[in-house]
Scaffold this motif. Structure first.
Motif, PDB file in Angstrom:
ATOM      1  N   GLU A  82      38.140  27.706  22.150  1.00  0.00           N
ATOM      2  CA  GLU A  82      36.964  27.887  23.585  1.00  0.00           C
ATOM      3  C   GLU A  82      38.303  28.244  24.773  1.00  0.00           C
ATOM      4  N   SER A  83      37.616  29.303  25.241  1.00  0.00           N
ATOM      5  CA  SER A  83      38.380  29.664  27.044  1.00  0.00           C
ATOM      6  C   SER A  83      37.199  29.775  28.656  1.00  0.00           C
ATOM      7  N   SER A  84      37.216  29.004  29.319  1.00  0.00           N
ATOM      8  CA  SER A  84      35.979  29.169  29.591  1.00  0.00           C
ATOM      9  C   SER A  84      36.771  29.084  31.466  1.00  0.00           C
ATOM     10  N   PRO A  85      36.491  29.963  32.614  1.00  0.00           N
ATOM     11  CA  PRO A  85      36.335  31.060  31.907  1.00  0.00           C
ATOM     12  C   PRO A  85      37.650  32.309  30.706  1.00  0.00           C
ATOM     13  N   LEU A  86      36.753  33.092  30.485  1.00  0.00           N
ATOM     14  CA  LEU A  86      37.652  34.106  28.799  1.00  0.00           C
ATOM     15  C   LEU A  86      38.941  33.986  29.601  1.00  0.00           C
ATOM     16  N   PRO A  87      39.310  35.424  30.700  1.00  0.00           N
ATOM     17  CA  PRO A  87      40.050  36.140  30.876  1.00  0.00           C
ATOM     18  C   PRO A  87      41.357  35.350  30.796  1.00  0.00           C
ATOM     19  N   PRO A  88      41.660  34.208  30.694  1.00  0.00           N
ATOM     20  CA  PRO A  88      42.958  33.556  30.615  1.00  0.00           C
ATOM     21  C   PRO A  88      43.242  33.415  29.251  1.00  0.00           C
ATOM     22  N   ALA A  89      41.923  32.903  28.292  1.00  0.00           N
ATOM     23  CA  ALA A  89      42.792  33.442  27.026  1.00  0.00           C
ATOM     24  C   ALA A  89      43.517  34.361  26.994  1.00  0.00           C
ATOM     25  N   PHE A  90      42.940  35.747  27.545  1.00  0.00           N
ATOM     26  CA  PHE A  90      43.144  37.261  27.063  1.00  0.00           C
ATOM     27  C   PHE A  90      45.078  36.895  27.421  1.00  0.00           C
ATOM     28  N   ALA A  91      44.918  36.567  28.585  1.00  0.00           N
ATOM     29  CA  ALA A  91      46.826  36.774  29.051  1.00  0.00           C
ATOM     30  C   ALA A  91      47.378  35.952  27.947  1.00  0.00           C
ATOM     31  N   ARG A  92      46.990  34.726  27.230  1.00  0.00           N
ATOM     32  CA  ARG A  92      47.580  33.401  26.847  1.00  0.00           C
ATOM     33  C   ARG A  92      47.714  34.258  25.020  1.00  0.00           C
ATOM     34  N   VAL A 152      39.455  49.401  47.601  1.00  0.00           N
ATOM     35  CA  VAL A 152      38.608  48.738  46.714  1.00  0.00           C
ATOM     36  C   VAL A 152      38.875  47.703  46.323  1.00  0.00           C
ATOM     37  N   GLY A 153      37.861  46.382  46.545  1.00  0.00           N
ATOM     38  CA  GLY A 153      38.119  45.234  45.822  1.00  0.00           C
ATOM     39  C   GLY A 153      38.486  45.460  44.230  1.00  0.00           C
ATOM     40  N   VAL A 154      39.073  44.665  43.316  1.00  0.00           N
ATOM     41  CA  VAL A 154      38.864  44.525  42.154  1.00  0.00           C
ATOM     42  C   VAL A 154      39.865  43.249  41.260  1.00  0.00           C
ATOM     43  N   ARG A 155      39.242  42.744  40.840  1.00  0.00           N
ATOM     44  CA  ARG A 155      40.012  41.120  40.109  1.00  0.00           C
ATOM     45  C   ARG A 155      40.958  41.245  39.702  1.00  0.00           C
ATOM     46  N   ALA A 156      41.278  42.264  38.967  1.00  0.00           N
ATOM     47  CA  ALA A 156      42.685  42.840  38.531  1.00  0.00           C
ATOM     48  C   ALA A 156      42.404  44.653  38.242  1.00  0.00           C
ATOM     49  N   TYR A 157      43.991  45.312  38.709  1.00  0.00           N
ATOM     50  CA  TYR A 157      43.320  46.846  38.530  1.00  0.00           C
ATOM     51  C   TYR A 157      44.147  46.988  36.594  1.00  0.00           C
ATOM     52  N   THR A 205      42.488  40.470  43.019  1.00  0.00           N
ATOM     53  CA  THR A 205      42.795  39.238  43.901  1.00  0.00           C
ATOM     54  C   THR A 205      43.601  38.144  42.522  1.00  0.00           C
ATOM     55  N   GLU A 206      43.358  39.405  41.098  1.00  0.00           N
ATOM     56  CA  GLU A 206      44.521  38.175  39.715  1.00  0.00           C
ATOM     57  C   GLU A 206      45.392  39.852  40.021  1.00  0.00           C
ATOM     58  N   ASP A 207      46.286  39.297  38.505  1.00  0.00           N
ATOM     59  CA  ASP A 207      47.278  39.724  38.608  1.00  0.00           C
ATOM     60  C   ASP A 207      46.827  40.500  36.644  1.00  0.00           C
ATOM     61  N   VAL A 208      47.646  41.328  36.526  1.00  0.00           N
ATOM     62  CA  VAL A 208      47.139  41.957  35.323  1.00  0.00           C
ATOM     63  C   VAL A 208      47.688  40.583  33.785  1.00  0.00           C
ATOM     64  N   VAL A 238      48.280  50.080  44.532  1.00  0.00           N
ATOM     65  CA  VAL A 238      47.347  48.974  44.378  1.00  0.00           C
ATOM     66  C   VAL A 238      48.365  47.837  45.065  1.00  0.00           C
ATOM     67  N   GLU A 239      47.425  46.756  45.076  1.00  0.00           N
ATOM     68  CA  GLU A 239      47.864  45.784  45.976  1.00  0.00           C
ATOM     69  C   GLU A 239      47.692  44.049  45.962  1.00  0.00           C
ATOM     70  N   ARG A 240      48.234  43.446  46.531  1.00  0.00           N
ATOM     71  CA  ARG A 240      47.541  41.790  45.352  1.00  0.00           C
ATOM     72  C   ARG A 240      47.730  40.960  46.614  1.00  0.00           C
ATOM     73  N   SER A 241      46.366  40.740  46.732  1.00  0.00           N
ATOM     74  CA  SER A 241      45.582  40.020  48.187  1.00  0.00           C
ATOM     75  C   SER A 241      46.029  38.402  47.789  1.00  0.00           C
ATOM     76  N   ARG A 242      45.134  37.048  48.422  1.00  0.00           N
ATOM     77  CA  ARG A 242      45.911  35.780  48.278  1.00  0.00           C
ATOM     78  C   ARG A 242      44.598  35.135  47.888  1.00  0.00           C
ATOM     79  N   THR A 243      43.618  36.218  48.795  1.00  0.00           N
ATOM     80  CA  THR A 243      41.953  36.493  48.482  1.00  0.00           C
ATOM     81  C   THR A 243      41.585  35.698  46.771  1.00  0.00           C
ATOM     82  N   GLU A 244      41.000  34.798  46.579  1.00  0.00           N
ATOM     83  CA  GLU A 244      40.467  34.272  45.332  1.00  0.00           C
ATOM     84  C   GLU A 244      39.411  35.171  44.369  1.00  0.00           C
ATOM     85  N   ARG A 245      38.629  35.462  45.455  1.00  0.00           N
ATOM     86  CA  ARG A 245      37.613  35.869  44.743  1.00  0.00           C
ATOM     87  C   ARG A 245      36.748  38.096  45.564  1.00  0.00           C
TER      88      ARG A 245
END
Length: 298
Positions: free
Chosen positions: A34-44, A106-111, A139-142, A153-160
Motif C-alpha cells: 500500500e501507498s497513501s498517497p499513491l504518487p510517491p510509489a510511482f516515483a519509487r 497556471v499551477g499543477v502538481r508536477a509537469y 509543487t512537486e518534481d516529476v 516550467v517553474e518549481r514553487s516552494r508551495t506544497e499545495r
C-alpha cells in the motif's frame, strides 16, 4: 509451488477482489503493498524498480520508457476520465476563458502529472494554446529522475496547488480527480460546460483518457511470465465482475483490460500530446507497445 510477487495497486472496486482474495491469482503469492498517497510509489517504481507489478500514470510510463526504465505495459486501464473540469480558478476571481491563459501562470502538481498532460492537450487542440504559451508552476518534481522540465516550467516552494491560487501566484490551476473533490472544493472550472466538452472530446477521439495503467518489471516478465499472466487474468476477471459498480459514467467506462481500439487511440493521442508538450522528446512507438501487450491476450 507458488511464485511470490510484490504488487502495488490503488484501492478501487475492481482491485478489491484481488486484494481480499475473492478473485484468486492462480500459482502466485501476491504481496499487495500500500501507498497513501499513491504518487510517491510511482516515483519509487521508476527510480528504484521497487515493485514487481505497479500501477502507473500514463505520462510517467511514457517518460519512463523514453528514459530506458525496464518496464512493460500491461493492457489495463485502472482509472481514467475526461479532464475539462480539472482546469480551475477561484470563484471570486473574474471569469477567465481557457483561451485567455496565454502569458499567464497556471499551477499543477508536477509537469509530468497525467491530468496536466490531458488538460494541456485539449487546450492546444480546442483553444490553440500551446504549452509554451503558459508558465506552469509546480509543487512537486516529476517521477522520472532523468527528465528535465522545459524552460517554461517553474518549481514553487508551495506544497499545495490550491495555495498557489489563494496566494494569487497563478491565475488557474490543474487539479487531479481526487484533488478536485479535496483541496479543490469550491473552485470553478474555466470551461463552463465541462461535461459536454469532455463528451465531445471522447466522441472525437474514440476513447476516454486513461490516467493510470499497469506495468511490470521486464526482469519479472522474462523470468516468471506465467505468474505475470495470472495476475493480469485475475485483474481482468475482477474488472469484468465489478462492471455493474461502474455502469453509466465515463470514469466507469474507462476501466478496462485487454488491448482494444480504444486503448490504442488513447495511447496514440496521449503520446502525441506528450511529444507536443516536451514531456517526451521522441515519438512514442505505439507498435512496440501493442506488440508487447499481445502477450497478455494470447
Amino acid at each position: 509451488m507458488t511464485t511470490p510477487l510484490t504488487v502495488l495497486l490503488g484501492n478501487y472496486p475492481h482491485t478489491r477482489p484481488l486484494k481480499d482474495g475473492t478473485v484468486p491469482v492462480d500459482g502466485v503469492d501476491c504481496h499487495y503493498l500500500e501507498s497513501s498517497p499513491l504518487p510517491p510509489a510511482f516515483a519509487r517504481m521508476v527510480r528504484h524498480l521497487t515493485y514487481d507489478i505497479c500501477e502507473m500514470p500514463l505520462a510517467t510510463y511514457l517518460q519512463a520508457k523514453e528514459a530506458g526504465v525496464p518496464v512493460t505495459l500491461l493492457p489495463v486501464v485502472l482509472i481514467g476520465s475526461t479532464h475539462h473540469r480539472a482546469l480551475t480558478r477561484l470563484p471570486e476571481d473574474p471569469e477567465l476563458s481557457p483561451g485567455q491563459l496565454a502569458g499567464k501562470r497556471v499551477g499543477v502538481r508536477a509537469y509530468g502529472q497525467t491530468t496536466g498532460l490531458w488538460v494541456r492537450g485539449w487546450l492546444q487542440e480546442e483553444y490553440e494554446l500551446k504549452s509554451s504559451d503558459v508558465t506552469w508552476v509546480t509543487t512537486e518534481d516529476v517521477h522520472v529522475a532523468q527528465y528535465v522540465n522545459p524552460p517554461y516550467v517553474e518549481r514553487s516552494r508551495t506544497e499545495r496547488v490550491v495555495d498557489l491560487l489563494r496566494s494569487h501566484d497563478v491565475s488557474a490551476a490543474v487539479l487531479g480527480p481526487k484533488a478536485v473533490g479535496g483541496q479543490g472544493v469550491g473552485l470553478v472550472p474555466l470551461v463552463t460546460d465541462a461535461e459536454n466538452a469532455g463528451l465531445a472530446w471522447t466522441e472525437r477521439h474514440g476513447t476516454i483518457p486513461a490516467n493510470h495503467l499497469l506495468v511490470v518489471r521486464d526482469a519479472v516478465l522474462r523470468d516468471t511470465p506465467d505468474a505475470v499472466l495470472a495476475v493480469y487474468r485475475a485483474l481482468k476477471k475482477a474488472i469484468a465482475d465489478t462492471a455493474d459498480e461502474r455502469y453509466g459514467s465515463l470514469a466507469g467506462r474507462a476501466v478496462a483490460a485487454g488491448w482494444s481500439a480504444s486503448l490504442a487511440a488513447c495511447l496514440e493521442v496521449g503520446g502525441r500530446y506528450a511529444l507536443e508538450q516536451e514531456l517526451v522528446r521522441t515519438p512514442v512507438d505505439l507498435g512496440a507497445i501493442e506488440k508487447a501487450a499481445a502477450f497478455f491476450d494470447r
